[in-house]
Design a protein around this motif. Structure first.
Motif, short mmCIF file in Angstrom:
data_model
loop_
_atom_site.label_atom_id
_atom_site.label_comp_id
_atom_site.label_asym_id
_atom_site.label_seq_id
_atom_site.Cartn_x
_atom_site.Cartn_y
_atom_site.Cartn_z
N ASP A 12 -5.19 -2.20 -10.34
CA ASP A 12 -6.58 -1.82 -10.07
C ASP A 12 -7.15 -0.92 -11.16
OD1 ASP A 12 -6.06 1.13 -9.10
OD2 ASP A 12 -4.62 -0.11 -8.03
N PRO B 163 -0.83 4.29 5.72
CA PRO B 163 -0.30 4.43 7.08
C PRO B 163 0.14 5.85 7.43
CG PRO B 163 0.55 2.44 6.04
CD PRO B 163 -0.29 3.12 5.02
N TRP C 192 1.49 10.58 2.87
CA TRP C 192 2.15 9.68 1.93
C TRP C 192 2.81 10.52 0.85
CZ3 TRP C 192 2.39 4.84 3.62
CH2 TRP C 192 2.95 3.86 2.78
N SER D 44 3.26 1.17 -7.45
CA SER D 44 3.61 -0.11 -6.84
C SER D 44 3.11 -0.21 -5.41
CB SER D 44 5.12 -0.28 -6.82
OG SER D 44 5.68 0.56 -5.82
N THR D 45 3.20 -1.42 -4.89
CA THR D 45 2.96 -1.61 -3.48
C THR D 45 4.26 -1.32 -2.72
OG1 THR D 45 2.31 -3.23 -1.82
CG2 THR D 45 3.26 -4.11 -3.82
N ASP D 46 4.28 -1.55 -1.42
CA ASP D 46 5.49 -1.30 -0.63
C ASP D 46 6.60 -2.27 -1.07
OD1 ASP D 46 3.79 0.40 0.65
OD2 ASP D 46 3.78 -0.64 2.58
N GLU E 9 -4.89 -3.27 8.83
CA GLU E 9 -3.53 -3.24 8.30
C GLU E 9 -2.61 -2.87 9.45
OE1 GLU E 9 -2.52 -0.78 4.85
OE2 GLU E 9 -0.40 -0.94 5.34
N TYR F 112 -4.79 9.58 -4.32
CA TYR F 112 -3.57 8.96 -4.86
C TYR F 112 -3.57 9.03 -6.38
CZ TYR F 112 -0.20 5.11 -5.65
OH TYR F 112 0.86 4.33 -6.06
N HIS F 113 -4.69 8.70 -7.00
CA HIS F 113 -4.70 8.63 -8.47
C HIS F 113 -4.65 10.01 -9.12
CE1 HIS F 113 -6.28 4.41 -7.62
NE2 HIS F 113 -5.06 4.29 -8.12
N LEU G 174 -1.77 -5.39 3.00
CA LEU G 174 -1.54 -3.95 2.93
C LEU G 174 -2.66 -3.34 2.08
CD1 LEU G 174 2.29 -3.97 2.05
CD2 LEU G 174 1.24 -3.84 4.33
N VAL G 175 -3.24 -2.26 2.56
CA VAL G 175 -4.36 -1.63 1.85
C VAL G 175 -3.83 -0.89 0.63
CG1 VAL G 175 -6.20 0.08 1.97
CG2 VAL G 175 -5.79 -1.46 3.90
N GLN H 151 5.39 5.84 -6.51
CA GLN H 151 4.83 5.70 -5.16
C GLN H 151 6.00 5.82 -4.19
OE1 GLN H 151 4.49 4.33 -1.82
NE2 GLN H 151 4.74 2.30 -2.72
N1 AG3 Z 1 -0.23 1.59 -4.32
C1 AG3 Z 1 0.12 1.30 -2.97
C2 AG3 Z 1 0.50 2.45 -2.11
C3 AG3 Z 1 1.19 1.99 -0.85
C4 AG3 Z 1 0.27 1.45 0.19
N2 AG3 Z 1 0.97 0.98 1.32
C5 AG3 Z 1 0.40 0.52 2.43
N3 AG3 Z 1 -0.87 0.48 2.58
N4 AG3 Z 1 1.18 0.06 3.41
C6 AG3 Z 1 -1.56 1.94 -4.54
C7 AG3 Z 1 -2.20 1.31 -5.68
C8 AG3 Z 1 -3.27 2.18 -6.20
N5 AG3 Z 1 -3.38 2.12 -7.60
#
Ligand code: AG3
Length: 258
Positions: free
Chosen positions: A87, A225, A229, A157-159, A8, A62-63, A51-52, A189
């Motif tokens: 997920d 990253p 976070w 969410s994602t970025d 990434e 995170y969860h 993006l991971v 997030q």
């Molecule tokens: N949501 C994403 C978090 C942000 C990741 N950003 C990145 N790798 N640049 C996580 C989903 C988990 N349920």
């Protein structure tokens, strides 16, 4: 596939790599590229648009943090809305709370849900729970149009690039405010203070404009990253420190990894 590295890239200045042995899934949905790899050191990993999103090794961080902070700040959360989170990891943690009677999850991308159901049971395990109402739909539209009210909303969410970009927006948070009960809480997030402080600041300002109590809480993990976070916290009534009752955690008999 022989062993290879999957990276990434962060702002095209830095990258973080995983040694992988297999690509288990790869698809292009209407919204984004979705991939799942088997890594050597981090279990399976899910990437959206390179993006991971999660690794099996550290998704618990995170969860745990997106879910249990608001669900233990609120004294009796019964209805929870998850936006995104395809997920299943956030829903899994929400549904461990016995007082939660109803959890709605609105994920825009069916491909993420289907791929995780097939390849990442560690997070998708609770997607068939009878208290979960999973809808494949646009979360922005859902919060604009629903008449339902919630105690807690979690924006997983994602970025804010691609499908998640409109989630970093005043209109979206006005609608979240509207569908929250009078003592409701939203957690989103919140990006990284080290690498994406502009996005973090933008989101914090949006939440701050809508909610009387607003703050950021940080966590560290391995996969995101810089390893630092955050989540953004917005609340109509309860303060995560002043109104936190540790006895409730005790009484729940729940165990946490983070
Ligand atoms: N949501 C994403 C978090 C942000 C990741 N950003 C990145 N790798 N640049 C996580 C989903 C988990 N349920």
């Amino acid at each position: 596939m022989s062993q290879e590295w999957v990276y990434e890239n962060y702002n095209d200045l830095l990258s973080f790599g995983y040694k992988v042995s297999d690509r288990l899934f790869s698809g292009q949905s209407e919204f984004q590229k979705v991939e799942i790899y088997q890594t050597l050191g981090f279990g399976k990993i899910l990437l959206n648009d390179d993006l991971v999103m999660l690794t099996e090794k550290d998704e618990f961080v995170y969860h745990d943090m997106i879910t249990h902070v608001p669900l233990f700040t609120h004294p009796n959360p019964k209805s929870v809305l998850v936006i995104g989170g395809g997920d299943g990891g956030t829903a899994r943690e929400v549904l461990r709370h016995k007082n939660v009677e109803y959890c709605k999850m609105v994920e825009i991308d069916k491909m993420v849900v289907d791929a995780c159901r097939e390849f990442i049971p560690q997070t998708s395990v609770a997607l068939d729970d009878s208290r979960l109402d999973l809808e494949i739909a646009d979360g922005i539209k859902y919060v604009r149009e629903t008449d339902k009210k919630y105690d807690v909303v979690l924006v997983d969410s994602t970025d804010p690039i691609g499908p998640a970009a409109p989630l970093f927006d005043d209109e979206f948070y006005k609608n979240i405010y509207k569908i929250l009960n009078d003592d409701g809480i939203v957690v989103s997030q919140g990006e990284s203070a080290f690498l994406f402080s502009d996005m973090q600041k933008k989101l914090m300002e949006i939440v701050n404009r809508q909610f009387p109590i607003s703050m950021i809480y940080n966590f560290s993990n391995i996969a995101y990253p810089s390893g630092l976070w955050s989540f953004t916290f917005g609340s109509k009534k309860y303060h995560p420190l002043k109104n936190f009752n540790p006895q409730r955690v005790e009484d729940s008999s729940m165990e946490f990894q983070y």
